[in-house]
Design a protein around this motif. Structure first.
Motif, PDB file in Angstrom:
ATOM      1  N   PHE A 135      24.402 -58.461  62.358  1.00 13.57           N
ATOM      2  CA  PHE A 135      25.677 -58.561  62.909  1.00 13.57           C
ATOM      3  C   PHE A 135      26.743 -58.759  61.827  1.00 13.57           C
ATOM      4  O   PHE A 135      26.696 -59.623  60.833  1.00 13.57           O
ATOM      5  CB  PHE A 135      25.883 -60.033  63.832  1.00 13.57           C
ATOM      6  CG  PHE A 135      27.015 -59.906  64.718  1.00 13.57           C
ATOM      7  CD1 PHE A 135      27.672 -59.151  65.245  1.00 13.57           C
ATOM      8  CD2 PHE A 135      27.479 -61.401  64.558  1.00 13.57           C
ATOM      9  CE1 PHE A 135      28.906 -59.234  65.868  1.00 13.57           C
ATOM     10  CE2 PHE A 135      28.717 -61.606  65.532  1.00 13.57           C
ATOM     11  CZ  PHE A 135      29.438 -60.501  66.131  1.00 13.57           C
ATOM     12  N   ALA A 159      25.007 -53.566  69.769  1.00 15.62           N
ATOM     13  CA  ALA A 159      24.912 -54.482  70.776  1.00 15.62           C
ATOM     14  C   ALA A 159      25.853 -55.531  70.727  1.00 15.62           C
ATOM     15  O   ALA A 159      25.604 -56.618  71.147  1.00 15.62           O
ATOM     16  CB  ALA A 159      23.547 -54.987  70.717  1.00 15.62           C
TER      17      ALA A 159
ATOM     18  N   ILE C 165      44.381 -53.611  75.283  1.00 19.03           N
ATOM     19  CA  ILE C 165      43.288 -52.651  74.867  1.00 19.03           C
ATOM     20  C   ILE C 165      43.439 -51.643  74.164  1.00 19.03           C
ATOM     21  O   ILE C 165      42.608 -51.045  73.314  1.00 19.03           O
ATOM     22  CB  ILE C 165      42.526 -52.577  76.365  1.00 19.03           C
ATOM     23  CG1 ILE C 165      41.123 -51.923  76.378  1.00 19.03           C
ATOM     24  CG2 ILE C 165      43.376 -51.522  77.003  1.00 19.03           C
ATOM     25  CD1 ILE C 165      39.989 -53.003  76.346  1.00 19.03           C
ATOM     26  N   ALA C 206      31.755 -70.692  67.752  1.00 18.67           N
ATOM     27  CA  ALA C 206      31.477 -69.571  68.678  1.00 18.67           C
ATOM     28  C   ALA C 206      29.952 -69.283  68.572  1.00 18.67           C
ATOM     29  O   ALA C 206      29.526 -68.796  67.499  1.00 18.67           O
ATOM     30  CB  ALA C 206      32.106 -68.387  68.341  1.00 18.67           C
ATOM     31  N   THR C 208      27.578 -67.723  69.333  1.00 21.51           N
ATOM     32  CA  THR C 208      26.841 -66.399  69.628  1.00 21.51           C
ATOM     33  C   THR C 208      26.506 -65.885  68.503  1.00 21.51           C
ATOM     34  O   THR C 208      26.310 -66.103  67.344  1.00 21.51           O
ATOM     35  CB  THR C 208      27.944 -65.334  70.156  1.00 21.51           C
ATOM     36  OG1 THR C 208      29.096 -65.104  68.942  1.00 21.51           O
ATOM     37  CG2 THR C 208      28.718 -65.836  71.308  1.00 21.51           C
ATOM     38  N   GLY C 210      26.324 -62.649  68.096  1.00 28.97           N
ATOM     39  CA  GLY C 210      26.414 -61.026  67.936  1.00 28.97           C
ATOM     40  C   GLY C 210      25.692 -60.146  68.766  1.00 28.97           C
ATOM     41  O   GLY C 210      25.917 -59.062  68.639  1.00 28.97           O
ATOM     42  N   SER C 212      25.204 -59.093  72.175  1.00 34.05           N
ATOM     43  CA  SER C 212      25.811 -59.155  73.468  1.00 34.05           C
ATOM     44  C   SER C 212      24.914 -59.659  74.631  1.00 34.05           C
ATOM     45  O   SER C 212      25.386 -60.562  75.426  1.00 34.05           O
ATOM     46  CB  SER C 212      26.319 -57.806  73.806  1.00 34.05           C
ATOM     47  OG  SER C 212      26.986 -57.916  75.092  1.00 34.05           O
ATOM     48  N   ASP C 215      23.629 -63.325  74.475  1.00 32.59           N
ATOM     49  CA  ASP C 215      24.775 -64.500  74.466  1.00 32.59           C
ATOM     50  C   ASP C 215      24.872 -65.084  75.814  1.00 32.59           C
ATOM     51  O   ASP C 215      25.310 -65.915  76.151  1.00 32.59           O
ATOM     52  CB  ASP C 215      26.053 -63.877  73.999  1.00 32.59           C
ATOM     53  CG  ASP C 215      26.177 -63.777  72.572  1.00 32.59           C
ATOM     54  OD1 ASP C 215      25.385 -64.304  71.686  1.00 32.59           O
ATOM     55  OD2 ASP C 215      27.039 -62.983  72.121  1.00 32.59           O
ATOM     56  N   TYR C 237      37.447 -57.848  78.546  1.00 32.00           N
ATOM     57  CA  TYR C 237      36.941 -57.113  77.299  1.00 32.00           C
ATOM     58  C   TYR C 237      37.754 -57.722  75.850  1.00 32.00           C
ATOM     59  O   TYR C 237      37.046 -58.161  75.156  1.00 32.00           O
ATOM     60  CB  TYR C 237      37.036 -55.800  77.183  1.00 32.00           C
ATOM     61  CG  TYR C 237      35.770 -54.998  78.023  1.00 32.00           C
ATOM     62  CD1 TYR C 237      35.385 -55.489  79.096  1.00 32.00           C
ATOM     63  CD2 TYR C 237      35.415 -53.685  77.525  1.00 32.00           C
ATOM     64  CE1 TYR C 237      34.205 -54.947  79.797  1.00 32.00           C
ATOM     65  CE2 TYR C 237      34.292 -53.313  78.147  1.00 32.00           C
ATOM     66  CZ  TYR C 237      33.714 -53.744  79.198  1.00 32.00           C
ATOM     67  OH  TYR C 237      32.638 -53.189  79.956  1.00 32.00           O
ATOM     68  N   PHE C 240      36.360 -60.980  75.054  1.00 33.33           N
ATOM     69  CA  PHE C 240      34.973 -60.867  74.457  1.00 33.33           C
ATOM     70  C   PHE C 240      34.805 -60.426  73.214  1.00 33.33           C
ATOM     71  O   PHE C 240      34.225 -61.172  72.369  1.00 33.33           O
ATOM     72  CB  PHE C 240      34.101 -59.901  75.499  1.00 33.33           C
ATOM     73  CG  PHE C 240      33.431 -60.517  76.617  1.00 33.33           C
ATOM     74  CD1 PHE C 240      32.194 -61.389  76.417  1.00 33.33           C
ATOM     75  CD2 PHE C 240      34.137 -60.795  77.625  1.00 33.33           C
ATOM     76  CE1 PHE C 240      31.755 -62.010  77.463  1.00 33.33           C
ATOM     77  CE2 PHE C 240      33.581 -61.346  78.847  1.00 33.33           C
ATOM     78  CZ  PHE C 240      32.471 -61.970  78.959  1.00 33.33           C
ATOM     79  N   MET C 241      35.890 -59.678  72.923  1.00 34.91           N
ATOM     80  CA  MET C 241      35.891 -59.022  71.455  1.00 34.91           C
ATOM     81  C   MET C 241      36.265 -60.052  70.575  1.00 34.91           C
ATOM     82  O   MET C 241      35.828 -60.225  69.532  1.00 34.91           O
ATOM     83  CB  MET C 241      36.895 -57.840  71.375  1.00 34.91           C
ATOM     84  CG  MET C 241      36.197 -56.322  72.106  1.00 34.91           C
ATOM     85  SD  MET C 241      37.010 -54.978  71.879  1.00 34.91           S
ATOM     86  CE  MET C 241      38.168 -55.057  73.474  1.00 34.91           C
ATOM     87  N   GLY C 244      33.422 -62.241  70.003  1.00 32.87           N
ATOM     88  CA  GLY C 244      32.521 -61.529  69.191  1.00 32.87           C
ATOM     89  C   GLY C 244      32.719 -61.391  67.960  1.00 32.87           C
ATOM     90  O   GLY C 244      32.047 -61.813  66.606  1.00 32.87           O
ATOM     91  N   TYR C 245      34.149 -61.050  67.529  1.00 30.26           N
ATOM     92  CA  TYR C 245      34.728 -61.077  66.245  1.00 30.26           C
ATOM     93  C   TYR C 245      34.473 -62.273  65.390  1.00 30.26           C
ATOM     94  O   TYR C 245      34.095 -62.579  64.251  1.00 30.26           O
ATOM     95  CB  TYR C 245      36.229 -60.824  66.285  1.00 30.26           C
ATOM     96  CG  TYR C 245      36.826 -60.429  65.114  1.00 30.26           C
ATOM     97  CD1 TYR C 245      36.899 -59.132  64.496  1.00 30.26           C
ATOM     98  CD2 TYR C 245      37.519 -61.474  64.095  1.00 30.26           C
ATOM     99  CE1 TYR C 245      37.415 -58.787  63.322  1.00 30.26           C
ATOM    100  CE2 TYR C 245      38.212 -61.029  63.111  1.00 30.26           C
ATOM    101  CZ  TYR C 245      38.065 -59.802  62.432  1.00 30.26           C
ATOM    102  OH  TYR C 245      38.775 -59.305  61.316  1.00 30.26           O
ATOM    103  N   SER C 247      32.793 -64.614  65.956  1.00 32.66           N
ATOM    104  CA  SER C 247      31.187 -65.298  65.590  1.00 32.66           C
ATOM    105  C   SER C 247      30.413 -64.238  64.477  1.00 32.66           C
ATOM    106  O   SER C 247      29.471 -64.668  63.784  1.00 32.66           O
ATOM    107  CB  SER C 247      30.332 -65.149  66.804  1.00 32.66           C
ATOM    108  OG  SER C 247      29.971 -63.846  67.103  1.00 32.66           O
TER     109      SER C 247
END
Lengths: 496, 198, 268
Positions: A135, A159, C165, C206, C208, C210, C212, C215, C237, C240-241, C244-245, C247
């Protein structure tokens, strides 16, 4: 200190820890000291090319570098898309290693990327396939090592959440783990992957098209393509082979959603390694089903020259959404295998046994008529007649299936064109109906019809619509006047 | 801030290739503590150990340190990590074991007071002086967690969700090795500790 | 309120923490450049099993646009240890202020009015402290950013959803355009979505991996958690991005599209 032998080969978890130590903190990896294998740099290639077969017969420590880049590229003519890529194009670079190799994978996320990314290789035995260990934020890199335990052809993909968007933007590729003894020798190898794409604009809508999460969630792709763009394997980009050669195709499906019914028109796959595995080799296969996140490889000998068309045999994807590629085979003809065209006749499409004799007879007549039209110079210079004859060709390729060759239609099913009061009453309406189709009840010559006529605006040019209408308005006993391309243009502009 | 005072005094034999230019301006003619730029011992945060004594990370200078961040009310991962640390200590050759410190830093600035940590030492059988247990203030805990790359979140009950990370610091306080996750093989940590003493 | 209190307590209101610094508190009325975000709720897309679906967010002040290069230049001029020539490698990676022409020179890659990027979390926090401010928490940032252009719940506004988006699907502009020119949202805050990513104080909450898929059922192996993380509103979305970013970051990281803005608590 006692160090067990098996610790010389790091486990996945250790590898992940190394990755953390080595990349996030820029520390020297202890790993290099732990491996005794010869180290080599992997050769990776962009589709449709495949790295050369591995000739060594011993294990190695293979270093793979992949740069993740977000790039704007052509999706279709006039249509651009921001692809997220492993290595700058879709699909990602092809990785080729040998069973038993240690693979040290470096994932470098370009500083210009918007997003963090990672990589999950289906060839990895271990949690997440490497995703958590790789990641990587923009402008950073990660590293992890895995042992390629299982031979086969594997998909890899990003992923990172939301994963359908990362894959839907093109983040997938293939890694081949060659069996210890290699694969049977072939003359050519190619790499093709199918993916579905979801754009905010409709298919063909020009400009830079953003990703559409709603269409993705509903699994309604705007594009289904091979190798990341409509036409990526067409014309000058077609795959090539020579007559007599054996071709191996490594084919994968990135998805994110669709399964492919992969088929090559005019070829039979001699050997298919079903689902990308090495155990079950099916022979003589027409169409092979490849799941999303799955692969297949097959070989076939090309015996006859010509153009072979690669399709997803769920054919709306090929015809309407782009899942179409070509392999051009050159060399001498072989008539004993393929004769070329021996008969060119119209087939009426009527499956009723009772009608088959008359269908045959009619087909012959139509064929003769067509030939007569094409060869009769007496009418060649008469513009209305030419328009009628051109229109007849259009009619005979499209309209006759429902309205029938004599324009009489089918009572209560398909309305007649012959003597039609509906047609006679409003030429503009006729243009609109041919353009946009017609749904719902209409009354023609006193009879009611409630059926669907499909729109023809994408199938027919304005000239062709003018021609076919002129044909029907001057055939079957009709004398309703003519339609020009300018008329069609005017009416279609009103429709916009 | 002590970090920068130390940096200004430091004289390096060579500048690492990755270091920022002029990160540590050399002052000719002056011997100084040779702390590398990435040493955690530059931090000026203060902590309290389980004996009630005020400590800085710099007090650990000179020996390798195996660090984990935990909290004593942890019901799952922390006891496993501490048990791993005990196994690592037992697996070290005697000479290395004598030099290596084991540091537990608590996430829980509220409940893990020095007396609570002292009770935890007794419960887990953590010998002095090899084992050190630090209590700190929330900003300092956060800073250390971020430098280790530990993710942590306190829930409404006061429990913590956190990454399970074992970190090895070399004798000058740089991160030499990290192991993420539980169930890992402790041999690698043992080797990493040994390597810092070579 | 100290940023650390928000970090470590999430949104609990306990005042039992010993704090490392005096709480920056806002005067009334709202200082120039700031926007008052009224009390409301934050609905995380990823949450612990025993956490409520929405958490309350007290009213606070948020800077109306990201911090600019010119503003950050003033900070490094006053604080030499935060110049790229002197910053500790513990607190910023080698890309720190990499768009600038020099340690004290912006240059063509970093227009004065454009948002400062390639700043580490440590640097952003130091800037905020120097200004007597703090970084917003995840909950505060997301609370402000959930608003659309015309309505408080942006998820109900198609034009807003499309704009957000779309930003993800176009390449970064280099150099970045000026901060504060974006269309203001319902609260009057600009550039939350379509200019850069922004640090938040508690980004490392966060939890996570990474990964998906993992998580949605967080691995106990990697994280000791009271429960698993469950996902809600999987159609959002962009949220979530952002999760994710965040984390993917470490506090010393600097990224060419990552900047920050400051916040301030309101006096009780």
């Amino acid at each position: 200190m006692h160090i067990p032998m098996n610790s010389l080969i790091p486990t996945l978890r250790q590898a992940a820890a190394f990755a953390l130590a080595a990349s996030a903190l820029s520390l020297p990896s202890l790993h290099a000291a732990a491996t005794a294998l010869p180290v080599e740099q992997a050769v990776v290639t962009q589709a449709p090319h495949v790295p050369p077969p591995i000739t060594r017969r011993t294990e190695a420590h293979v270093v793979v570098n992949i740069e993740v880049k977000e790039v704007v590229k052509r999706m279709d003519d006039g249509v651009d898309y921001t692809f997220w890529t492993f290595g700058g194009s879709v699909p990602g670079v092809f990785i080729r290693v040998r069973e038993g190799d240690e693979v040290e994978l470096h994932l470098n996320n370009n500083p210009t990327s918007k997003m963090p990314h990672n990589i999950d290789l289906h060839a990895v035995t271990g949690p997440g396939g490497g995703a958590a260990s790789t990641f990587t934020a923009p402008g950073h890199s990660s590293q992890f090592t895995f042992k390629a335990l299982n031979p086969g052809l594997y998909v890899y993909h990003c992923a990172t959440t939301p994963v359908p968007m990362h894959i839907g933007n093109g983040m997938y590729g293939l890694i081949l783990v060659e069996p210890k003894d290699g694969l049977p020798k072939v003359d050519k190898e190619y790499y093709v992957m199918q993916g579905d794409f979801y754009t905010q604009g409709a298919h063909g809508e020009t400009g830079l098209q953003p990703f559409d999460p709603v269409k993705a969630t509903d699994e309604r792709p705007t594009y289904v393509v091979f190798n990341g763009a409509v036409g990526s394997l067409v014309g000058d980009n077609a795959l090539t082979a020579n007559v007599g050669e054996t071709v191996r195709l490594f084919f994968g499906v990135g998805g994110p959603n669709l399964t492919s019914s992969f088929h090559i028109i005019g070829e039979i796959f001699d050997h298919v390694n079903t689902e990308g595995g090495t155990g079950l080799v099916q022979t003589n296969v027409q169409t092979t089903m490849v799941p999303s996140g799955g692969s297949v490889f097959m070989d076939f000998k090309v015996d006859v020259p010509g153009t072979y068309v690669l399709v997803d045999h769920s054919l709306s994807r090929a015809f309407n959404k782009g899942a179409l590629g070509m392999m051009k085979v050159s060399g001498p003809e072989n008539k004993s295998i393929y004769s070329g065209k021996e008969l060119d006749a119209v087939y009426m499409g009527d499956s009723s046994a009772a009608a088959s004799e008359s269908a045959k007879r009619e087909a012959e007549l139509v064929s003769q008529r067509q030939a007569a039209i094409e060869s009769n110079p007496a009418i060649a210079n008469i513009s209305r007649e030419i328009q009628i004859e051109r229109g007849k060709k259009v009619y005979l390729s499209l309209c006759f299936a429902c309205h029938l060759a004599d324009g009489k239609g089918l009572p209560a099913v398909f309305p007649p064109l012959a003597g039609s009061d509906f047609l006679k009453a409003d030429t503009n309406r006729a243009i609109r109906i041919v353009t946009k189709g017609l749904t719902g009840p209409v009354t023609v010559n006193g009879g009611t019809f409630n059926n669907v006529m499909p729109p023809q605006e994408t199938a027919l040019s304005q000239d062709q619509i003018a021609d076919v209408l002129t044909y029907v308005m001057n055939s079957f006993g009709n004398d309703f006047g003519t339609v020009s391309a300018a008329d069609v243009k005017r009416v279609q502009n009103e429709l916009k | 801030m002590k970090l920068f005072a130390l940096l200004c005094l430091a004289v390096f034999a060579s500048t690492p290739a990755t270091a920022q230019p002029a990160a540590a301006p050399a002052v000719p003619g002056r011997a100084a503590p040779a702390l590398p730029p990435k040493s955690l011992y530059h931090l000026d945060s203060t902590w309290t150990d389980d004996t009630g004594q005020t400590r800085q990370l710099l007090s650990l200078l000179g020996d390798p340190v195996v660090v984990a961040m935990i909290f004593t009310n942890c019901e799952y991962a922390c006891p496993i990590m501490v048990t791993d640390l005990l196994r690592i200590r037992a697996a070290l050759p005697a000479a290395e074991r004598a030099r290596t410190k084991f540091l537990l830093v608590s996430f829980d600035d509220v409940r893990d007071t020095p007396p609570v940590l002292r009770a935890y030492r007794a419960k887990m059988n953590l010998e002095a002086p090899a084992w050190q247990l630090f209590h700190g203030a929330a900003p300092d805990i956060q800073e250390l967690a971020l430098l280790f790359g530990v993710k942590v979140k306190r829930d409404a009950r006061g429990q913590f969700s956190h990454s399970n990370l074992i970190t090895v610091l070399n004798p000058t306080g740089e991160i030499a090795y990290q192991r993420e996750g539980l169930r890992g093989d402790t041999d690698e940590v043992v080797r990493a500790v040994t390597a810092t003493l070579k | 309120m100290s940023p650390f209190r928000l970090l470590l307590l999430g949104l609990a209101t306990s005042a039992a923490l010993r704090l490392g610094a005096a709480e920056p508190a806002a005067p009334d009325p709202v200082p120039p450049g700031f926007v008052r975000i009224p009390a409301g709720n934050y609905s995380p897309v990823l949450r612990m099993k025993d956490e409520p679906e929405t958490v309350p967010v007290a009213a606070f002040l948020l800077q109306g646009r990201p911090v600019t290069n010119a503003e950050f230049l003033a900070f490094v001029q006053a604080n030499p240890k935060w110049r790229s020539s002197q910053v500790s490698p513990l607190f910023a990676d080698t890309g720190y202020l990499g768009e600038w022409a020099g340690a004290l020179e912006l240059g063509p890659g970093a227009p004065a009015d454009s948002p400062v990027v390639r700043v580490s979390w440590f640097a952003a926090r130091a800037y905020a402290r120097w200004k007597g401010l703090r970084l917003p928490t995840t909950a505060e940032w997301e609370r402000a950013a959930a608003a659309g252009y015309e309505v408080e719940d942006g998820q109900t506004e198609a034009a807003f959803r499309d704009a957000v988006i779309t930003w993800f699907t176009v390449p970064n502009l280099r150099p970045l355009p000026a901060a504060g020119r974006g269309r203001p949202n319902y609260f009057g805050v600009r550039d939350l979505h379509t200019l850069i990513w922004e640090w938040v104080d508690d980004f490392n909450t966060a939890l996570t991996t990474g990964e998906s898929r993992a998580d949605s059922g967080l691995e106990r192996d990697l994280f000791c958690g009271a429960g698993s993380v469950g996902a809600r509103d999987t159609g959002n979305y962009p949220a979530f991005m952002r999760a994710g970013y965040r984390s993917s970051l470490r506090a010393s990281y600097t990224v060419p599209n990552l900047g920050f803005r400051c916040a301030l608590s309101l006096s009780p």
